[in-house]
Design an enzyme around this catalytic site. Structure first.
Site, PDB file in Angstrom:
ATOM      1  N   VAL A 194       0.816  -1.226   0.000  1.00 28.82           N
ATOM      2  CA  VAL A 194       0.000   0.000   0.000  1.00 28.82           C
ATOM      3  C   VAL A 194       0.851   1.278   0.000  1.00 28.82           C
ATOM      4  O   VAL A 194       0.322   2.357  -0.229  1.00 28.82           O
ATOM      5  CB  VAL A 194      -0.996   0.035   1.189  1.00 28.82           C
ATOM      6  N   ASN A 248      -6.496  -0.912   6.489  1.00 31.14           N
ATOM      7  CA  ASN A 248      -6.095  -1.587   7.717  1.00 31.14           C
ATOM      8  C   ASN A 248      -4.609  -1.926   7.776  1.00 31.14           C
ATOM      9  O   ASN A 248      -4.048  -2.067   8.864  1.00 31.14           O
ATOM     10  CB  ASN A 248      -6.926  -2.882   7.847  1.00 31.14           C
ATOM     11  N   SER A 300      -5.177   4.075  15.980  1.00 35.59           N
ATOM     12  CA  SER A 300      -4.758   3.350  17.185  1.00 35.59           C
ATOM     13  C   SER A 300      -4.868   4.287  18.379  1.00 35.59           C
ATOM     14  O   SER A 300      -4.726   5.511  18.236  1.00 35.59           O
ATOM     15  CB  SER A 300      -3.300   2.904  17.043  1.00 35.59           C
ATOM     16  N   TYR A 330       5.203   5.273  14.659  1.00 34.19           N
ATOM     17  CA  TYR A 330       3.867   4.652  14.647  1.00 34.19           C
ATOM     18  C   TYR A 330       2.800   5.623  15.169  1.00 34.19           C
ATOM     19  O   TYR A 330       1.733   5.774  14.574  1.00 34.19           O
ATOM     20  CB  TYR A 330       3.921   3.379  15.502  1.00 34.19           C
ATOM     21  N   ALA A 331       3.111   6.302  16.285  1.00 33.91           N
ATOM     22  CA  ALA A 331       2.143   7.246  16.869  1.00 33.91           C
ATOM     23  C   ALA A 331       1.847   8.379  15.894  1.00 33.91           C
ATOM     24  O   ALA A 331       0.689   8.801  15.730  1.00 33.91           O
ATOM     25  CB  ALA A 331       2.673   7.801  18.190  1.00 33.91           C
ATOM     26  N   ALA A 332       2.902   8.868  15.226  1.00 34.48           N
ATOM     27  CA  ALA A 332       2.702   9.955  14.252  1.00 34.48           C
ATOM     28  C   ALA A 332       1.830   9.471  13.093  1.00 34.48           C
ATOM     29  O   ALA A 332       0.943  10.188  12.624  1.00 34.48           O
ATOM     30  CB  ALA A 332       4.048  10.452  13.733  1.00 34.48           C
ATOM     31  N   SER A 333       2.064   8.228  12.651  1.00 37.49           N
ATOM     32  CA  SER A 333       1.262   7.704  11.525  1.00 37.49           C
ATOM     33  C   SER A 333      -0.193   7.556  11.938  1.00 37.49           C
ATOM     34  O   SER A 333      -1.104   7.858  11.164  1.00 37.49           O
ATOM     35  CB  SER A 333       1.829   6.365  11.033  1.00 37.49           C
ATOM     36  N   LYS A 334      -0.430   7.106  13.159  1.00 39.20           N
ATOM     37  CA  LYS A 334      -1.807   6.848  13.601  1.00 39.20           C
ATOM     38  C   LYS A 334      -2.533   8.147  13.953  1.00 39.20           C
ATOM     39  O   LYS A 334      -3.752   8.253  13.772  1.00 39.20           O
ATOM     40  CB  LYS A 334      -1.799   5.881  14.795  1.00 39.20           C
TER      41      LYS A 334
HETATM   42  P1  NAP Z   1      -0.720  -7.871  11.796  1.00 43.64           P
HETATM   43  O1  NAP Z   1      -1.338  -9.051  12.441  1.00 43.64           O
HETATM   44  O2  NAP Z   1       0.715  -7.566  11.985  1.00 43.64           O
HETATM   45  O3  NAP Z   1      -1.038  -7.959  10.201  1.00 43.64           O
HETATM   46  C1  NAP Z   1      -0.574  -6.963   9.354  1.00 43.64           C
HETATM   47  C2  NAP Z   1      -1.212  -7.116   7.998  1.00 43.64           C
HETATM   48  O4  NAP Z   1      -0.770  -6.024   7.160  1.00 43.64           O
HETATM   49  C3  NAP Z   1      -0.800  -8.379   7.276  1.00 43.64           C
HETATM   50  O5  NAP Z   1      -1.880  -8.802   6.469  1.00 43.64           O
HETATM   51  C4  NAP Z   1       0.355  -7.929   6.387  1.00 43.64           C
HETATM   52  O6  NAP Z   1       0.569  -8.732   5.241  1.00 43.64           O
HETATM   53  C5  NAP Z   1      -0.180  -6.566   5.995  1.00 43.64           C
HETATM   54  N1  NAP Z   1       0.839  -5.623   5.513  1.00 43.64           N
HETATM   55  C6  NAP Z   1       2.004  -5.269   6.095  1.00 43.64           C
HETATM   56  N2  NAP Z   1       2.668  -4.374   5.351  1.00 43.64           N
HETATM   57  C7  NAP Z   1       1.895  -4.148   4.258  1.00 43.64           C
HETATM   58  C8  NAP Z   1       2.027  -3.349   3.098  1.00 43.64           C
HETATM   59  N3  NAP Z   1       3.106  -2.565   2.903  1.00 43.64           N
HETATM   60  N4  NAP Z   1       1.038  -3.374   2.175  1.00 43.64           N
HETATM   61  C9  NAP Z   1      -0.054  -4.161   2.341  1.00 43.64           C
HETATM   62  N5  NAP Z   1      -0.233  -4.951   3.413  1.00 43.64           N
HETATM   63  C10 NAP Z   1       0.730  -4.948   4.359  1.00 43.64           C
HETATM   64  O7  NAP Z   1      -1.490  -6.520  12.201  1.00 43.64           O
HETATM   65  P2  NAP Z   1      -2.772  -6.269  13.145  1.00 43.64           P
HETATM   66  O8  NAP Z   1      -2.328  -6.330  14.553  1.00 43.64           O
HETATM   67  O9  NAP Z   1      -3.915  -7.079  12.685  1.00 43.64           O
HETATM   68  O10 NAP Z   1      -3.029  -4.726  12.824  1.00 43.64           O
HETATM   69  C11 NAP Z   1      -3.878  -4.310  11.780  1.00 43.64           C
HETATM   70  C12 NAP Z   1      -4.014  -2.802  11.861  1.00 43.64           C
HETATM   71  O11 NAP Z   1      -4.525  -2.445  13.139  1.00 43.64           O
HETATM   72  C13 NAP Z   1      -2.691  -2.052  11.706  1.00 43.64           C
HETATM   73  O12 NAP Z   1      -2.904  -0.847  11.005  1.00 43.64           O
HETATM   74  C14 NAP Z   1      -2.303  -1.748  13.143  1.00 43.64           C
HETATM   75  O13 NAP Z   1      -1.466  -0.631  13.229  1.00 43.64           O
HETATM   76  C15 NAP Z   1      -3.667  -1.499  13.753  1.00 43.64           C
HETATM   77  N6  NAP Z   1      -3.694  -1.668  15.200  1.00 43.64           N
HETATM   78  C16 NAP Z   1      -3.315  -2.837  15.778  1.00 43.64           C
HETATM   79  C17 NAP Z   1      -3.343  -2.945  17.163  1.00 43.64           C
HETATM   80  C18 NAP Z   1      -2.931  -4.215  17.868  1.00 43.64           C
HETATM   81  O14 NAP Z   1      -2.867  -4.194  19.105  1.00 43.64           O
HETATM   82  N7  NAP Z   1      -2.686  -5.311  17.177  1.00 43.64           N
HETATM   83  C19 NAP Z   1      -3.762  -1.865  17.947  1.00 43.64           C
HETATM   84  C20 NAP Z   1      -4.145  -0.686  17.315  1.00 43.64           C
HETATM   85  C21 NAP Z   1      -4.111  -0.594  15.944  1.00 43.64           C
HETATM   86  P3  NAP Z   1       1.587 -10.031   5.305  1.00 43.64           P
HETATM   87  O15 NAP Z   1       0.845 -11.119   6.020  1.00 43.64           O
HETATM   88  O16 NAP Z   1       1.834 -10.359   3.867  1.00 43.64           O
HETATM   89  O17 NAP Z   1       2.804  -9.583   6.040  1.00 43.64           O
END
Ligand code: NAP
Length: 248
Positions: A65, A91, A143, A156-160
């Site tokens: 992305v 996402n 986030s 990360y904080a700046a991006s979110k």
């Molecule tokens: P995750 O389990 O680490 O999964 C990340 C997903 O993003 C995977 O499908 C990965 O694909 C994909 N990805 C990574 N880099 C990418 C790129 N450059 N282009 C397209 N896809 C890409 O993440 P998650 O914990 O589910 O988090 C999902 C979202 O929620 C993120 O934006 C994260 O910042 C946000 N979030 C998470 C939490 C938390 O506690 N987990 C809290 C707040 C916000 P691959 O499988 O191919 O690597």
């Protein structure tokens, strides 16, 4: 079924929150196009989604992305496959944590490029198709860290936090096209991203969460569904916190 006849694009849907949203959206009747960083993880996710919802319609591909050409191709391919784009869930996200004085410029850029610029590029690519329909909905994945800040995560904080501004500005720009733009701001969710944290840090975090537990990916998917579907038809430009009370 809340999404019958709708087509949803979900980025980063091979695992975690994106995968949970894809499965829920399929159960709610949507055709779902997913992308992930790697071709293989996208393909494995598609197979697993179709096992969970055999009648579902799923399109999957690799798309980075942070790359405009990948975003354009993903939106075009999904439109070719399903004929409409009604919903976009931005996402995909990554972390590259370390204290600011040790953080490399490349790690700052990488996180901003995927988490923030990725949502900008993907939205631009998808909105062109969304505008062909009568309405649309975009949900950005922010986030709690974008609302509170967090040591060791300036990138990360700046991006979110940036996604919150992007969400509000996009909501104002696209309201006249009947496209709503909102964000979800999760707290700590049980996924690969948080599994990377040490047990000591997780125990420390847990103490500060009033509901005394981490979220499951499905908890966040339900909030995404709410904002994406007609139930939230009069809601735009809002940030829905799903954080167990961590930040009130
Ligand atoms: P995750 O389990 O680490 O999964 C990340 C997903 O993003 C995977 O499908 C990965 O694909 C994909 N990805 C990574 N880099 C990418 C790129 N450059 N282009 C397209 N896809 C890409 O993440 P998650 O914990 O589910 O988090 C999902 C979202 O929620 C993120 O934006 C994260 O910042 C946000 N979030 C998470 C939490 C938390 O506690 N987990 C809290 C707040 C916000 P691959 O499988 O191919 O690597």
């Amino acid at each position: 079924m809340k999404l019958r006849g709708k087509t949803a694009l979900i980025t980063g849907a091979s695992r975690g929150i994106g995968y949970a949203a894809a499965e829920l959206f399929l159960r709610e009747g949507a055709a779902v196009a997913i992308c992930a960083a790697s071709e293989q993880s996208a393909a494995v996710a598609k197979e697993s989604l179709l096992k969970a919802v055999p009648a579902g319609r799923v399109y999957a591909q690799a798309a980075d992305v942070s790359q405009n050409a990948d975003c354009e191709a993903f939106a075009q391919n999904a439109f070719k496959e399903f004929g409409t784009i009604d919903i976009l869930i931005n996402n995909a996200g990554i972390t590259k944590d370390t204290l600011m004085l040790r953080m490399k410029e490349a790690d700052f850029d990488a996180v901003i490029n995927v988490n923030l610029k990725g949502a900008f590029l993907m939205s631009k690519a998808a909105v062109k198709f969304m505008m062909k329909g009568a309405e649309g909905s975009i949900v950005n994945m922010s986030s709690v860290v974008g609302q509170t800040g967090n040591a060791g995560q300036v990138n990360y904080a700046a991006s979110k936090a940036g996604l919150i501004g992007l969400t509000k500005a996009m909501a104002k720009e696209f309201a006249s096209r009947n496209i709503r733009v909102n964000a979800v701001a999760p707290g700590f969710v049980n996924t690969d991203m948080t599994n990377a944290l040490s047990e000591a840090l997780k125990a420390e975090v847990l103490k500060s969460i009033p509901l005394k537990k981490f979220a499951q990916a499905a908890d966040i998917a339900k909030a995404v569904l709410f904002l994406a579907c007609g139930d939230a038809g009069y809601i735009t430009g809002q940030i829905l916190a799903v954080n167990g009370g961590l930040y009130i």
